[in-house]
Design an enzyme around this catalytic site. Structure first.
Site, short mmCIF file in Angstrom:
data_model
loop_
_atom_site.label_atom_id
_atom_site.label_comp_id
_atom_site.label_asym_id
_atom_site.label_seq_id
_atom_site.Cartn_x
_atom_site.Cartn_y
_atom_site.Cartn_z
N MET A 20 24.79 13.30 54.44
CA MET A 20 25.86 13.35 53.42
C MET A 20 25.65 11.82 52.47
O MET A 20 24.24 11.82 52.28
CB MET A 20 27.33 12.97 54.15
CG MET A 20 27.59 14.21 55.20
SD MET A 20 27.61 15.96 54.54
CE MET A 20 27.37 16.95 55.96
N SER A 21 26.55 11.09 52.45
CA SER A 21 26.44 9.90 51.51
C SER A 21 25.38 8.69 52.06
O SER A 21 25.17 7.91 51.33
CB SER A 21 27.65 9.25 51.10
OG SER A 21 28.60 10.18 50.41
N MET A 22 24.92 9.00 53.17
CA MET A 22 23.82 8.12 53.62
C MET A 22 22.41 8.44 52.70
O MET A 22 21.65 7.61 52.59
CB MET A 22 23.17 8.48 55.08
CG MET A 22 24.48 8.22 55.90
SD MET A 22 23.72 7.91 57.64
CE MET A 22 23.26 9.61 58.16
N LYS A 49 22.66 8.58 49.66
CA LYS A 49 22.98 7.19 48.57
C LYS A 49 21.78 6.08 48.79
O LYS A 49 21.45 5.62 47.86
CB LYS A 49 24.26 6.81 48.24
CG LYS A 49 25.10 8.03 47.83
CD LYS A 49 26.81 7.42 47.83
CE LYS A 49 27.64 8.21 47.11
NZ LYS A 49 27.78 9.77 47.95
#
Lengths: 439, 439
Positions: A156-158, A160
């Site tokens: 997921m947003s890891m 980023k």
């Protein structure tokens, strides 16, 4: 833009920072055990029965509890690009297991009165996998739900944070100047809200944009963005933007850049675009070349792509638990793993010493509620100097330099936001760190 | 059904067996060099220019010359499932390179008068990668077009041979009786044309089915099948079968099983279904468990899936060149590689000695034009006892036991059928084998 040095901010920071704490009533009722994908029988049988199918897109594959299957099987539903580990032998992690002691550790969840053990926290958090490293050795490793040691899980947003890391590597090497305006590097964005932001403002998400990421609002921009980014054929008559790059050009400014932190995924996609334009490589390719193929990874990772093959730099990564442990070690040890230096925030580049992973909390941009976000890593401002990659449904790489601890957790918590999962997570991490500091 | 023992049948067998030799005029004009995907610039740039995009499905991604990019990038266009190599260290192949001598070997293409060198044959064949092993060591290895040593390439119908191998492994272990009727194992197929065929008839493609695989006929069954099998959302109002398993139930009989060979991909998909029903595992999972994770593979492989997650047992595999070399070694050496036996046609099962890879030509079902097909491997009936996995656009794993040779070639020849590519391939393989026999 307010910057501040390390301070004691406590564990509540991120729990409070991340929006609604409420769970829909129907999502509360199914426990981790009852919603285990094997118990649910998702996709089992040849063929699976109709009510056990998880299909894209009509079956709500990312809704709970199907989510608990989907997080390990994204490539089976979507086109993807490999992040290659290369062809060499993996370098196995060292082990010094101490699982019984860690299971028995107790902590008080935020906002509650009764203590909980570490072991109890795992099902409270719908944990799919957790790995704890202390001084470079694995002290704890468990798999649940859809995951095993050879599986991969949505980061997921890891994602980023890895995009941010790639940008920092290019900055340190002098290939990317973080004070440059975005339009200078990506002329296509000149007329968008990003055009007059600096690369640094994109990296720290202090751009001022008209972009709503409120998933509960069906008119929010995030949904237009999702349609544009989908790799599936567009709906009949669709005339909107196709793909990340086209969509990003439509995002408008709202206010002055650099004044406030605003968590918007589009910043990560712009940063991915910048990284690719500057390096001449896709994010997947650069991630493989600089990190994955050099850190002794056990598994290839992969990223979902849009219909034009652009990797989702804001959330598309899936990887093995141990490989994200290696990422945590790299962050803890300033770019070094297995005796090799893969990157450095000091020395060669134009910004010596500017960004050192273990000193993230010396930089950082103030989150309204007290946390900060630097180069797409969360900084906790706690007394341990901890920082983290974080993603919806409970994903984290949590690095505690004072305890020489890296903790990676994959999860499939019913709610997306971290607010309801942090109360039984952040103090639990702290408890483990406190224990490891005594060893 | 006519069976026959090894005989000298010559190299023309497969060239003649495989239908139209003509190429559309526009496909003849672009050479291998001019159609190289990097020269064409497919998918280069951030973003790629509109006329350089290869997208699914509207851009004809499998048409030549885009095909030459697509064969290395199928996962970027379609959902896929991993065939895991596991987490251990790969076991590198041994090398004894002899490339200069092999490049200079000459042969006369079938039906032509002028000789050609091996090296010249590579571009004539739009070769993307070729690996030759002699007595277990790599003597030749080259990459072109979209492929490199860390890349993966579509195996096309070579996938069938791996599905056939899995079935043979289950037969040898006594878990699958190849004389059983299909309906006994898959009751859902009782009313289809497959119901009263034996597993062996499916394995050897001697089922009698009403199924046209003539790609030049727009009303051919293969197109209905393609729509059913697509993982993308079905067209508005579509009410036909969804996925391989539903489609296979609609295939009708035409004549009596066991009387003639008929090359129909649906047999491989039925065999995949049988393998999964009997083993309780997906084809991807069984292939990983029995072969990929135990042969010292350097890379994971993958298979495309339908919308319900069923791997395409008839053509969905993509893999690394060297890993298919390992498959060839396993076939040459009766299931042994790196000193380990992974499978055996003799001994433990109910059909001792029935199927030994190196003696494939002792079984085999007569192809009308002279070749034969046994357990989804092609048998050449030449004086070398050669057998092969083959796929459209020039894919092959070619095993010559008399020369202790394994030759793997990935290609992206403009035409799908092997007929126009065999004349510069089969005699070239024979020339290499003749040379290696003298060493």
């Amino acid at each position: 833009m307010s910057r501040f040095s390390c301070r004691l901010a406590g564990l509540a920071v991120l729990a409070l920072a991340l929006l609604p704490a409420s769970l829909p009533a129907n999502e509360r009722v199914i426990s981790a055990e009852a919603s285990d994908p094997q118990t649910m029988g998702w996709m089992e049988g040849f063929p699976p029965p109709a009510d056990k199918l998880v299909m894209q897109p009509e079956s709500d594959f990312f809704g709970f509890p199907k989510l608990r299957w989907t997080v390990c099987h994204l490539r089976e539903l979507l086109p993807t690009e490999v992040v290659s580990r290369g062809l060499g032998a993996p370098e196995p992690l060292d082990y010094a297991l101490d699982e019984e002691a860690i299971d028995a550790l107790t902590f008080t969840p935020l906002g509650r009165e009764r203590e909980m053990t570490w072991q109890q926290s795992l099902s409270a958090n719908y944990t799919d996998g957790v790995l704890i490293l202390h001084r470079g050795k694995v002290v704890y490793e468990r798999y649940f739900g859809c995951l095993d040691e050879a599986g991969k899980h949505g980061a997921m947003s890891m994602t980023k944070s890895l995009t941010g890391l790639l940008a920092e590597i290019l900055v340190a090497e002098g290939k990317l100047d973080d004070q440059t305006l975005v339009a200078t590097i990506i002329p296509e964005l000149a007329d968008s809200g990003f055009g007059d932001a600096t690369v640094r403002q994109v990296m720290d998400m202090t751009t001022a944009l008209s972009f709503s990421e409120d998933y509960s609002d069906p008119t929010a921009d995030i949904w237009t963005y999702s349609v544009a980014a989908s790799p599936l054929p567009k709906p009949e008559g669709y005339e909107g933007p196709d793909g990340y790059f086209e969509y990003l050009q439509t995002v408008e400014a709202s206010g002055a850049h650099g004044e406030a932190f605003g968590y918007r995924t589009v910043n990560s996609d712009v940063l991915g675009w910048i990284v690719s334009r500057v390096s001449g490589k896709e994010v997947t390719e650069l991630l493989s070349e600089r990190i994955w193929s050099r850190m002794g990874a056990e598994q290839d990772a992969y990223m979902t792509v849009d219909a034009k093959g652009t990797p989702f730099a804001g959330g598309g990564l899936s990887a093995g638990l141990r490989d994200l442990g290696r990422i945590g070690l790299l962050m803890l040890n300033e770019g070094t793993i297995n005796g090799r230096r893969l990157f450095s925030g000091t020395g060669r580049g134009r910004h010596p010493g500017r960004w050192r992973p273990s000193r993230l909390c010396q930089g950082g941009v103030h989150d309204p509620a007290g946390g900060s976000y630097r180069s797409m890593w969360w900084v906790l401002h706690n007394e341990h100097g901890a920082f983290a990659a974080r993603g919806v449904h409970g994903q984290t790489i949590y690095v505690d330099p004072s305890a020489a601890m890296v903790l990676v957790r994959f999860a499939s918590f019913p709610a997306a936001k971290n607010a309801p999962i942090d109360p039984t997570s952040l103090p639990a991490y702290q408890a483990v760190a406190d224990y490891l500091r005594t060893k």
